[in-house]
Design an enzyme around this catalytic site. Sequence first.
Site, PDB file in Angstrom:
ATOM      1  N   LYS A 157       0.826  -1.214   0.000  1.00 54.11           N
ATOM      2  CA  LYS A 157       0.000   0.000   0.000  1.00 54.11           C
ATOM      3  C   LYS A 157       0.858   1.261   0.000  1.00 54.11           C
ATOM      4  O   LYS A 157       1.921   1.280   0.618  1.00 54.11           O
ATOM      5  CB  LYS A 157      -0.907   0.023   1.239  1.00 54.11           C
ATOM      6  N   LYS A 200      -0.995  -7.222   6.143  1.00 58.30           N
ATOM      7  CA  LYS A 200      -1.594  -8.546   5.997  1.00 58.30           C
ATOM      8  C   LYS A 200      -2.853  -8.404   5.137  1.00 58.30           C
ATOM      9  O   LYS A 200      -3.652  -7.490   5.349  1.00 58.30           O
ATOM     10  CB  LYS A 200      -1.973  -9.038   7.392  1.00 58.30           C
ATOM     11  N   ARG A 291     -13.004  14.170   4.111  1.00 55.90           N
ATOM     12  CA  ARG A 291     -13.733  14.955   3.089  1.00 55.90           C
ATOM     13  C   ARG A 291     -15.145  14.406   2.981  1.00 55.90           C
ATOM     14  O   ARG A 291     -15.464  13.385   3.574  1.00 55.90           O
ATOM     15  CB  ARG A 291     -13.044  14.786   1.735  1.00 55.90           C
TER      16      ARG A 291
END
Length: 451
Positions: A157, A200, A291
């Site tokens: 990520k 994970k 947001r």
Amino acid sequence: MEKLLVANRGEIALRIIEAARELGLSTVAVYSEPDKTQLHVQLADEAYCIGPKEPEESYLNLPTIIGAADISGADAIHPGYGFLSENSHFAEVCEGHDIKFIGPSSSVLELAGNKLESKKIAQKAGVNVLPGTDGAITGVKELKEEAERLEYPLILKAAFGGGGRGMRLVHDEEELVNGFKSSTKEAEISFGNGDIYLEKYLQQPKHVEVQVVADEHENYAHVGERECSTQRRHQKVIEEAPAPGISDTTRDELREAAIRIASEYGYNSLGTVEFLVDRDENFYFMELNARIQVEHPVSEEISGVNLVKDQIRLAEGETLEPESYANLKGHAIEFRINAEDPEREFLPSSGRITLKQIPGGHGVRFDTWIYDGAEMTPHYDSLIGKLIITADRRYDAITKAVSALRRFEIEGIKTNVGLHLDLIRQKEFRTGDYSITFLEEFMERSGGERV
Ligand code: ADP
């Protein structure tokens, strides 16, 4: 606050213009050259061209947008979602120019934009996070060591990521090393920062998120949760509220956890706390989206609240009234209607739109920027509108959705309306027992392209 500049386009720009008008504010639109005839330009009180089609030179062009605010005398900016909405530097520049940024303060935005730091905040609030690396990975040796420690399957990520970009599922060392390189490159291009971490990978979880509201006086409330597991390439396609397929105990725990996390951030606007929920209903914090989100209407429908209006009021320093969010009832489902061709690998579709028929009626809401003769250009995202169906019970919302979706008759572009009809007929959707792999599994068994 008297004049609000909307630094966005499409359906969200229209929602903001309407909410501002209801609050007695005048409105300023900004637009790129190909967006000259867009509805947000027509409906705002004033409009300024801010550059050519490229987002970097228009909707992401910070100095030009601030310039438009100065020239028009706008004293507030609403960034919508996407574009500059989570850019802490933009919020900081607004603060420096005495322009009210409709969102959290720049320091909170900076924290929320860093997923690794955000996981630490959630832990401090006593909420579980998925096992992963503590920081960004600095090289291939560390990458392999950490993967061995955490065990496959893993997900790469981007620390400053969004929109599913830079994210990769990896099952072995070869995928890991190759994925790390491509994720780093993708994150550098998309977010100007290539920091990547490992986490994970959870098998078949549900994506459930909680809408939170916070004011500048440390008051917090939630507006229930949303189920957003119907996704393609980690991008949401259908969302619903309340979330089916979880127990009321888990539901309450998620809502409480979200409030604890928001307060740990010192959050002071409208936001969404995202979680993954596994088969045993253990849940893990993923991130806080600082947001207004695309899927906020389903929460509006079950609460009766205009969240965009509330977001503006909160930025003006109003104190929130928790009781206005307390009465959640009914069920709402949102379908993102995209200009794309599900039969050709979701190829984006553009062209002049002919509106033959659109659905309407009780409990049928269509938030859209399209009109008969509108031009769908290939320059921005493919969302043409959001169909939001509300009924007392989930079963009735699904039945109503079938007839509403059937009424769409749009020519000139391809849409994913047919896919929505297929999806809501599936057993998993009907029972509410579906996870983030639902859409992909459906495409595989129906012989469609792999998503
Ligand atoms: P982005 O900010 O890029 O949208 P998110 O962190 O919100 O990324 O994750 C988007 C989606 O990716 C989630 O809804 C989920 O489907 C999937 N995902 C993210 N992290 C994991 C994980 N650890 N295990 C399984 N799926 C994940």
